[in-house]
Write an enzyme that holds these catalytic residues in place. Structure first.
Site, PDB file in Angstrom:
ATOM      1  N   GLU A 226      -5.390  10.010   8.366  1.00  0.00           N
ATOM      2  CA  GLU A 226      -3.969  10.033   8.738  1.00  0.00           C
ATOM      3  C   GLU A 226      -3.770  10.817  10.040  1.00  0.00           C
ATOM      4  OE1 GLU A 226      -0.859   9.134   7.056  1.00  0.00           O
ATOM      5  OE2 GLU A 226      -2.180   7.695   6.107  1.00  0.00           O
TER       6      GLU A 226
ATOM      7  N   CYS B 275      -3.543  -1.008  -2.287  1.00  0.00           N
ATOM      8  CA  CYS B 275      -3.788   0.407  -2.593  1.00  0.00           C
ATOM      9  C   CYS B 275      -4.704   0.525  -3.814  1.00  0.00           C
ATOM     10  CB  CYS B 275      -2.444   1.080  -2.878  1.00  0.00           C
ATOM     11  SG  CYS B 275      -2.577   2.815  -3.322  1.00  0.00           S
ATOM     12  N   ASN B 276      -5.843   1.186  -3.626  1.00  0.00           N
ATOM     13  CA  ASN B 276      -6.785   1.360  -4.739  1.00  0.00           C
ATOM     14  C   ASN B 276      -6.168   2.190  -5.851  1.00  0.00           C
ATOM     15  OD1 ASN B 276      -9.897   0.644  -3.799  1.00  0.00           O
ATOM     16  ND2 ASN B 276      -8.504   1.000  -2.114  1.00  0.00           N
ATOM     17  N   THR B 277      -5.424   3.242  -5.466  1.00  0.00           N
ATOM     18  CA  THR B 277      -4.834   4.127  -6.481  1.00  0.00           C
ATOM     19  C   THR B 277      -3.821   3.365  -7.319  1.00  0.00           C
ATOM     20  OG1 THR B 277      -5.156   5.984  -4.957  1.00  0.00           O
ATOM     21  CG2 THR B 277      -3.651   6.330  -6.797  1.00  0.00           C
TER      22      THR B 277
ATOM     23  N   ASP C 136       0.861  -1.187   0.000  1.00  0.00           N
ATOM     24  CA  ASP C 136       0.000   0.000   0.000  1.00  0.00           C
ATOM     25  C   ASP C 136       0.893   1.233   0.000  1.00  0.00           C
ATOM     26  OD1 ASP C 136      -2.278   1.618   0.061  1.00  0.00           O
ATOM     27  OD2 ASP C 136      -2.268   1.730   2.242  1.00  0.00           O
ATOM     28  N   SER C 137       0.326   2.354  -0.389  1.00  0.00           N
ATOM     29  CA  SER C 137       1.083   3.605  -0.329  1.00  0.00           C
ATOM     30  C   SER C 137       1.359   3.989   1.127  1.00  0.00           C
ATOM     31  CB  SER C 137       0.295   4.721  -1.019  1.00  0.00           C
ATOM     32  OG  SER C 137      -0.985   4.826  -0.442  1.00  0.00           O
TER      33      SER C 137
ATOM     34  N   CYS D  15     -10.995   3.224  -1.381  1.00  0.00           N
ATOM     35  CA  CYS D  15      -9.722   3.741  -0.856  1.00  0.00           C
ATOM     36  C   CYS D  15      -9.430   3.005   0.446  1.00  0.00           C
ATOM     37  CB  CYS D  15      -9.846   5.248  -0.603  1.00  0.00           C
ATOM     38  SG  CYS D  15      -8.409   5.959   0.221  1.00  0.00           S
TER      39      CYS D  15
ATOM     40  N   GLY E 103      -2.630   9.277  -4.173  1.00  0.00           N
ATOM     41  CA  GLY E 103      -3.920   9.658  -4.769  1.00  0.00           C
ATOM     42  C   GLY E 103      -3.952  11.013  -5.448  1.00  0.00           C
TER      43      GLY E 103
ATOM     44  N   HIS F 202      -8.226   3.907   3.135  1.00  0.00           N
ATOM     45  CA  HIS F 202      -8.468   4.607   4.396  1.00  0.00           C
ATOM     46  C   HIS F 202      -9.952   4.677   4.782  1.00  0.00           C
ATOM     47  CE1 HIS F 202      -4.371   5.705   3.703  1.00  0.00           C
ATOM     48  NE2 HIS F 202      -4.311   6.504   4.745  1.00  0.00           N
TER      49      HIS F 202
HETATM   50  N1  DGL Z   1      -3.823   3.878  -0.526  1.00  0.00           N
HETATM   51  C1  DGL Z   1      -4.530   4.922  -1.270  1.00  0.00           C
HETATM   52  C2  DGL Z   1      -5.752   4.300  -1.943  1.00  0.00           C
HETATM   53  O1  DGL Z   1      -6.264   3.274  -1.519  1.00  0.00           O
HETATM   54  C3  DGL Z   1      -4.939   6.075  -0.371  1.00  0.00           C
HETATM   55  C4  DGL Z   1      -3.767   6.886   0.153  1.00  0.00           C
HETATM   56  C5  DGL Z   1      -2.992   7.599  -0.937  1.00  0.00           C
HETATM   57  O2  DGL Z   1      -3.538   8.518  -1.592  1.00  0.00           O
HETATM   58  O3  DGL Z   1      -1.823   7.223  -1.136  1.00  0.00           O
HETATM   59  O4  DGL Z   1      -6.203   4.846  -2.922  1.00  0.00           O
END
Ligand code: DGL
Length: 295
Positions: free
Chosen positions: A169, A92-94, A28-29, A207, A61, A209
């Site tokens: 965060e 990570c979705n992004t 993940d990011s 996402c 993101g 989060h």
């Molecule tokens: N992990 C990112 C997501 O799921 C969210 C945090 C980011 O923007 O890096 O899209």
């Protein structure tokens, strides 16, 4: 793969039969992807997990496809080349939306993202076939969820909610400001759906989060609207694919030892990861190791 309760001490220790346990890399990011890791541990209680949060370069993101692809590919290579991951889950979705191809090219192991499992879960939930998807700016701009939903016979209205990642965060999970921001975003996306003459009955949290804000969403969505987070659906699919991969590679050997192990790595903010990460994993994250992937 039945449910098995595991103490945190067990999770931190190497599994007794580690030779036969696959190493599953989870990326993940940041540490939001620990919500996906939590679901993976439930699905594959005997696997070894290596989790990397690219906290030095978060957020993804708000960045360009090119930058996201470079960061994600480097992170994937760390998990495969240095941690021996035999299967990668992109929590990570992004990164899943914009960099799945780049990651697949960068490593030689199977890679699973969260978008398709999330869309499949939305399809299983929706009766009206209209859904709402909220995500980061980059994920929404890619329209990866809209495409995956279309492939499932769904119409999706997508909405970027850029303020939610910083609020989570900051640890403002049950905070009035967060509740107000969620309320504004939801009323806007519902208005967009109305303007498009759609009748959504399902909200996809696109996402890592957002599942942390699930209670806030539950209090804010219209009556009867279902909320989907892709973590469970992704973990189920990962467990299926890993089991198939392991039994093929090891001629039907059981594949999983009885106790899992988890190692967490971060590219920055190790202390913050240790402090906030437990909220996402639902357990203390233990000692997090710092890694340097460059700029
Ligand atoms: N992990 C990112 C997501 O799921 C969210 C945090 C980011 O923007 O890096 O899209």
């Amino acid at each position: 793969m039945g449910e098995r309760r595991t103490s945190w001490e067990e999770l931190q220790e190497p599994a007794p039969e580690v030779e036969s346990s696959p190493v599953v890399g989870v990326f993940d990011s940041g540490f939001g992807g620990l919500t996906v890791l939590k679901a993976l541990v439930r699905q594959m209680p005997g696997a070894q997990f290596a989790f990397l949060g690219d906290t030095a370069r978060l957020p993804y993101g708000s960045k360009s496809r090119r930058t996201i692809a470079r960061y994600a590919a480097e992170s994937a290579q760390f998990l495969v080349n240095q941690q021996g991951a035999e299967f990668l889950v992109i929590a990570c979705n992004t990164a899943s939306a914009l960099a799945l191809d780049a990651i697949q090219e960068a490593v030689d192991v199977p890679v699973l993202g969260v978008i398709e499992p999330g869309a499949a879960a939305a399809a299983a939930s929706s009766s009206t076939r209209d859904v709402l998807v909220i995500a980061t700016e980059a994920t929404v701009a890619s329209h990866a969820y809209a495409a995956a939903c279309r492939a499932q016979g769904l119409r999706a209205v997508e909405k970027a909610c850029p303020l939610l990642v910083p609020l989570v965060e900051e640890g403002w999970i049950e905070h009035p400001v967060t509740a107000e921001v969620v309320g504004i975003y939801l009323s806007e996306v519902l208005e967009e759906a109305r303007a498009a003459e759609q009748s959504p009955d399902t909200l996809v949290l696109g996402c890592t989060h957002y599942p942390l804000l699930r209670k806030v969403f539950e209090m804010t969505v219209p009556d009867g609207m279902r909320i989907i987070d892709s973590a469970e659906a992704t973990a189920e699919e990962a467990a299926r694919l890993v089991s198939a991969q392991v039994s093929e590679a090891r001629s039907g050997a059981p594949g999983f030892s009885q106790a899992p192990s988890i190692r967490c790595f971060a590219t920055d903010s190790v202390e913050k990861f240790e402090r906030l990460g437990s909220r996402f994993l639902g357990l203390p994250v233990g000692k997090v190791e710092l890694v340097d992937l460059g700029g």
